[in-house]
Design an enzyme around this catalytic site. Structure first.
Site, mmCIF file in Angstrom:
data_model
loop_
_atom_site.group_PDB
_atom_site.id
_atom_site.type_symbol
_atom_site.label_atom_id
_atom_site.label_comp_id
_atom_site.label_asym_id
_atom_site.label_seq_id
_atom_site.Cartn_x
_atom_site.Cartn_y
_atom_site.Cartn_z
ATOM 1 N N ILE A 1 0.938 -1.263 0.007
ATOM 2 C CA ILE A 1 0.122 -0.097 -0.005
ATOM 3 C C ILE A 1 1.028 1.249 -0.047
ATOM 4 C CG2 ILE A 1 -2.006 -1.117 0.853
ATOM 5 C CD1 ILE A 1 -1.187 0.076 3.712
ATOM 6 N N PHE B 1 13.113 3.328 3.264
ATOM 7 C CA PHE B 1 13.843 2.122 3.333
ATOM 8 C C PHE B 1 13.102 1.007 3.335
ATOM 9 C CE2 PHE B 1 17.045 5.279 4.779
ATOM 10 C CZ PHE B 1 18.082 4.611 4.608
ATOM 11 N N GLY B 2 11.955 1.006 2.674
ATOM 12 C CA GLY B 2 11.187 -0.254 2.598
ATOM 13 C C GLY B 2 9.709 -0.134 2.101
ATOM 14 N N VAL C 1 5.591 -0.663 2.517
ATOM 15 C CA VAL C 1 4.529 -0.900 3.484
ATOM 16 C C VAL C 1 3.467 -1.660 2.808
ATOM 17 C CG1 VAL C 1 2.876 0.393 4.615
ATOM 18 C CG2 VAL C 1 5.104 1.318 3.899
ATOM 19 N N ASP D 1 10.052 15.752 12.969
ATOM 20 C CA ASP D 1 9.551 15.630 11.375
ATOM 21 C C ASP D 1 7.997 15.553 11.519
ATOM 22 O OD1 ASP D 1 10.049 14.981 8.907
ATOM 23 O OD2 ASP D 1 10.244 12.969 8.941
HETATM 24 N N1 LIG Z 1 -0.439 2.746 9.483
HETATM 25 C C1 LIG Z 1 -0.662 3.045 8.272
HETATM 26 N N2 LIG Z 1 -1.794 2.882 7.812
HETATM 27 C C2 LIG Z 1 -1.758 2.930 6.538
HETATM 28 N N3 LIG Z 1 -1.129 3.374 5.630
HETATM 29 C C3 LIG Z 1 0.172 3.683 6.007
HETATM 30 C C4 LIG Z 1 0.649 3.453 7.567
HETATM 31 N N4 LIG Z 1 2.022 3.556 7.621
HETATM 32 C C5 LIG Z 1 2.447 3.987 6.392
HETATM 33 N N5 LIG Z 1 1.557 3.815 5.269
HETATM 34 C C6 LIG Z 1 1.721 4.385 3.990
HETATM 35 O O1 LIG Z 1 2.925 3.962 3.582
HETATM 36 C C7 LIG Z 1 3.395 5.094 3.240
HETATM 37 C C8 LIG Z 1 4.724 5.151 3.786
HETATM 38 O O2 LIG Z 1 5.138 5.088 5.317
HETATM 39 P P1 LIG Z 1 5.794 5.916 5.935
HETATM 40 O O3 LIG Z 1 5.924 7.437 5.500
HETATM 41 O O4 LIG Z 1 5.770 5.700 7.282
HETATM 42 O O5 LIG Z 1 7.374 5.355 5.567
HETATM 43 P P2 LIG Z 1 8.640 6.139 5.689
HETATM 44 O O6 LIG Z 1 9.622 5.338 5.497
HETATM 45 O O7 LIG Z 1 8.584 6.781 7.253
HETATM 46 O O8 LIG Z 1 8.684 7.178 4.803
HETATM 47 P P3 LIG Z 1 9.434 8.697 4.643
HETATM 48 O O9 LIG Z 1 10.271 8.757 5.894
HETATM 49 O O10 LIG Z 1 9.800 8.804 3.314
HETATM 50 O O11 LIG Z 1 8.192 9.695 4.958
HETATM 51 C C9 LIG Z 1 2.849 6.170 3.653
HETATM 52 O O12 LIG Z 1 2.769 7.376 2.998
HETATM 53 C C10 LIG Z 1 1.282 5.750 3.832
HETATM 54 O O13 LIG Z 1 0.666 5.889 2.487
#
Ligand SMILES: Nc1ncnc2c1ncn2[C@@H]1O[C@H](COP(=O)(O)OP(=O)(O)OP(=O)(O)O)[C@@H](O)[C@H]1O
Length: 870
Positions: free
Chosen positions: A47, A52-53, A55, A157
């Site tokens: 989704i 770094f990975g 989701v 952040d």
């Molecule tokens: N708990 C959640 N429920 C639904 N969607 C999620 C959830 N966590 C993450 N996502 C989806 O996955 C995407 C990436 O997650 P997230 O932003 O936490 O990753 P990240 O590695 O922290 O990204 P970045 O650091 O680049 O912002 C989010 O934009 C969201 O669309």
């Protein structure tokens, strides 16, 4: 010797084919590149994608709950930080972290699923959020920050992309990759965040108060939510920084109201000391009624959590524990796991079970809790919030006040029929008038209801009249029946006392019959009553909604302009904080601004957050060190979602590069909306301080192999023992996100056709201002105080490392990982439950039962059940 008849031969062949099929299936599972299950979770689909990975949406098999599995490469130094802090948080507006699974190369976080997407996307689709929704959502965001700050943690952040919406549209703060505690140091040095959300002291690379930079970011968020554009967002990164330091955004936009303006002005105060405390924000008129009630709620939650009263105390939890114990679970182990926030499979199971039970309970008693409780709450709050402020003449005050008072006035007007209540003031406030006007607009018949607030004439539709009538009639009935019983008793007793058993039986039957009738009528009347109460409330709410919908009307051309600006927001990015001094930045910018003072509509690329280390983030900095992921990782969920990005050249479209050999436009388009975040490091001195500041020492999950991947810049040397971030070669220590944020940006830009606008502006930062080199030790000690748990013990036991659940069998050879100096053996595996299918089929065959195939209905039903987790 038995002769083989055609039928036995046929059966033998059938058996052979079944065995062959099952064997091949198992073989396929062993060899498949894609992983379908991790621990107790079955992966459903991808989704999103983080730096770094990936989701994934997943399914917790024991409880059938949907969760999100967020994977992070172990080489991401923030993953430990993220887990470390996130698991401490248990708050209604912070995504829940249920479980952490550590495998050979990855960390999997099982998180609460928020199907309502990012607030950023929400804003983008709506173009602008109504003031009412802004007030509600922003109060929730501030509530989450208040909670984190109360635990002495700063987020660092905060941005729209890190706020998710749950299925009810409530805000949930997420992504704690840059979080840190602030007990030990009030002033921080690590420059972090996304430029457009950065406070002036950050862009000027000064030491800063972590709490105050969060407050600034809240100001940026609120401004953007209301206006649909960002307050400081120039085509040129340096211009943005100059504006952050010297300029005030336009606060007289058509959507701004004085309350919001006042709050934003306070939040975006250039001097951090002038920014309000988080309590003051929650008490601000713009956030009412949500702010104050959330503050109260949060304080209550914190009190309970500090006293350790949050787990295993409710009736539901105690019942659940009992049931688990009866089923043979080690409840002590579960309790220990949850209380220590181990985030292992036991606590994951417990947290999800509790959620499931709570959801079930809500389903079982939805009416009762909604109608009765909400009515009570409205009355409780009525005295505090029910009055319109006569002085409030502006639009927003009217909106908010009338939002609160419209249903309340209505209910209070009903209440005024009761003699016990004081009559409402006959004086009409502007707010009253506005409500009346609105109600006239919506429904002329409502006028009468509202007039009733000052009248003493009972209304037909009156809730309290109904209630009092109901209880009165019940009392009368009781009195009557009591009287008649008494009369009957008095009549009967002289002659029948102790003599006529048949008479008394008859009487008893009559009384019983009456009792049954009465209770039946009572049931039906209370049902009617509850129905009418909820109807009344729904009525009031729907009228109120209509009233607020009016706020939405605005010229289409204006909407389009907002959309364009918001798209620009999406595409804007922060670039690195280079080695320039703030003075030189300012000087350069003054001239730049003079040259081109008008910001272009399509500015640059999308904002990103990051940690960077001190020196310049050149294009080189972002050369992917992680592009080898595809080769190293043992986990690939699917070929169709394999990481693949357009390769960026040094001076070209992106400073991020991936392996370069993979590219998939289709995939780019599919996940083009992915958020971006960056982290980069350069100088060894700053690295050292960053190592402590960023908890890099807590690398329980990292193997030396991973460290080497970083060191040798793409080519892993397996036997190196150099500690992570300890390398002195600045080039090696530079971190990049070729497969992560930067590449995501490229993809996102690609999907949205934003690349052409300003593709080079793609960095964002956490930059470590090097403090003294010998700071490390001190910082580590300080950090160890974060949650009152010594760091050593955190490393020793708290990070949940488990490779598979009890329900799965281990299929691969054990993998050695170095955990805090000790070697521990881990293995990762897949569920082999399907592997035994062939034996069941054989048994079926032997007993002349129809072999079960996947086409069978029973399978389909099981699958459906599995999928309907919520
Ligand atoms: N708990 C959640 N429920 C639904 N969607 C999620 C959830 N966590 C993450 N996502 C989806 O996955 C995407 C990436 O997650 P997230 O932003 O936490 O990753 P990240 O590695 O922290 O990204 P970045 O650091 O680049 O912002 C989010 O934009 C969201 O669309």
């Amino acid at each position: 010797m038995t002769s083989s008849t055609p039928s036995t031969k046929f059966r033998q062949n059938q058996m052979k084919s079944i065995i062959g099929h099952s064997y091949n299936k198992l073989y396929g599972q062993f060899m498949a590149e894609e992983l379908t299950e991790v621990g107790n979770y079955r992966i459903l689909k991808q989704i999103g994608e983080g730096s770094f990975g990936k989701v994934y949406l997943a399914h917790h098999k024991p409880t059938h709950r949907k969760v999100v599995l967020k994977t992070s490469d172990k080489s991401d130094p923030n993953v430990v930080r993220e887990v470390f802090y996130h698991r401490q948080f248990d708050y209604l507006h912070i995504t829940k972290l249920y479980e952490v699974i550590v495998t050979e190369t990855k960390v999997w976080m099982a998180l609460e699923y928020c199907p309502g997407r990012e607030l950023y996307e929400h804003l983008l689709s709506l173009q602008r959020i109504t003031l009412e929704e802004c007030s509600r959502l922003f109060a929730q965001i501030v509530g989450a920050v208040y909670y984190a700050h109360s635990l002495n943690c700063v987020h660092r952040d905060l941005k729209l992309e890190n706020i998710l919406l749950d299925k009810k549209g409530n805000a949930k703060l997420t992504d704690f990759g840059f979080t840190r505690e602030c007990v030990s140091r009030s002033q921080l040095d690590t420059i972090c965040g996304t430029t457009v959300y950065m406070a002036p002291e950050l862009t000027q690379r000064k030491s800063y108060d972590g709490f105050k930079i969060d407050i600034w970011a809240l100001g940026v968020i609120l401004y953007t939510m209301i206006n649909g554009t960002m307050p400081f967002d120039e085509e040129d990164e340096a211009k943005t920084k100059w504006k952050i330091v010297n300029d005030m955004p336009d606060l007289d936009g058509s959507f701004m109201v004085p309350e919001a303006k006042d709050l934003i002005e306070q939040l975006l105060a250039k001097d951090p000391n002038d920014r309000p405390s988080i309590e003051k924000i929650l008490s601000h008129p713009f956030l009412q009624p949500y702010g104050l009630s959330l503050m109260e709620k949060t304080q209550k939650i914190l009190r309970r959590q500090r006293r350790g009263l949050t787990q295993f105390h409710s009736k539901l939890e105690r019942k659940l524990l009992k049931r688990l114990k009866q089923a043979g679970f080690d409840t002590q182990a579960i309790k220990a796991s949850v209380q220590k926030r181990k985030c292992d499979s036991l606590s994951g199971l417990w947290l999800l079970l509790v959620e499931r039970e709570m959801a079930k309970q809500k389903q079982d008693y939805p009416k009762r809790s909604k109608s009765v409780l909400s009515v009570r709450k409205v009355f409780d709050n009525s005295s505090a919030t029910g009055e319109c402020k006569p002085s409030s003449e502006n639009l927003f005050a009217q909106q908010l006040d009338s939002k609160i008072t419209a249903p309340l006035n209505r209910i209070l007007s009903m209440r005024s029929d009761n003699a016990s209540l004081p009559p409402p003031s006959p004086k009409k406030t502007p707010c009253d008038r506005s409500i009346k006007q609105q109600i006239n607009l919506n429904s002329p018949s409502q006028e009468a209801d509202y007039q009733g607030s000052g009248s003493t004439t009972p209304k037909k539709n009156n809730l309290f009249t109904k209630m009092s009538k109901f209880f009165k009639s019940k009392r009368l009935n009781n009195d009557k029946s009591g009287l008649s019983n008494a009369n009957r008793n008095s009549q009967e007793s002289p002659k029948g006392h102790g003599t006529s058993t048949s008479g008394s039986i008859e009487n008893n039957e009559k009384v019983e019959k009456k009792r049954v009738n009465r209770s039946e009528s009572l049931r039906s009347s209370s049902k009617n009553l509850v129905q009418s109460v909820s109807d009344d409330l729904n009525d009031a709410n729907s009228k109120n909604d209509d009233f607020y919908a009016l706020d939405e009307h605005r010229p289409q051309s204006e909407s389009n302009r907002q959309l364009r600006q918001l798209k620009r927001l999406k595409s804007t990015t922060s670039s690195d904080i280079s080695g320039q001094t703030s003075e030189s930045v300012n000087n350069n910018l003054r001239s730049a601004l003079n040259e081109n003072s008008k910001p272009s509509l399509f500015n640059s690329t999308r904002p990103m957050s990051g940690i960077s280390q001190h020196s310049e983030l050149s294009n080189e900095t972002f050369n992917s060190e992680y592009s080898t992921d595809g080769n190293n990782s043992s986990f690939k969920v699917s070929d169709s979602v394999r990481t693949s990005f357009p390769h960026a050249n040094a001076g070209g479209t992106s400073q991020y590069s991936s392996g370069g050999d993979k590219s998939s436009i289709g995939y780019s388009q599919k996940f083009s909306t992915r958020d971006l975040s960056t982290m980069s490091s350069a100088s060894s001195a700053s690295e050292r301080s960053s190592r402590t500041d960023s908890f890099y020492d807590i690398t329980t999950a990292s193997s030396p192999m991973v460290m080497d991947v970083r060191k040798i810049n793409r080519t892993p040397i397996k036997d190196s023992v150099l500690p992570r971030f300890g390398a002195q070669n600045s080039r090696l220590t530079k971190r990049s996100h070729g497969t992560g944020r930067r590449a995501n940006l490229v993809r996102r830009m690609h999907g949205r056709d934003f690349m052409k606008h300003n593709p080079a502006q793609t960095q964002s930062i956490i930059q470590e201002e090097s403090s003294s080199g010998g700071d490390d030790e001190k910082n580590v000690k300080e950090i160890s105080l974060a949650d009152g748990v010594p760091l050593a013990s955190v490393e020793d036991e708290e990070l949940a490392i488990h490779t598979d659940s009890e329900t799965s069998a281990v299929i691969s050879g054990p993998v050695k990982l170095r955990v805090d100096g000790n070697s521990e053996t881990f293995a990762f595996s897949r569920s082999l439950s399907e592997g035994s299918e062939w034996s069941r089929n054989l048994i079926d065959l032997r007993h002349n039962r129809k072999p079960i195939t996947e086409d069978d209905e029973s399978f389909q039903i099981a699958d459906q059940e599995d999928n309907s987790s919520e």
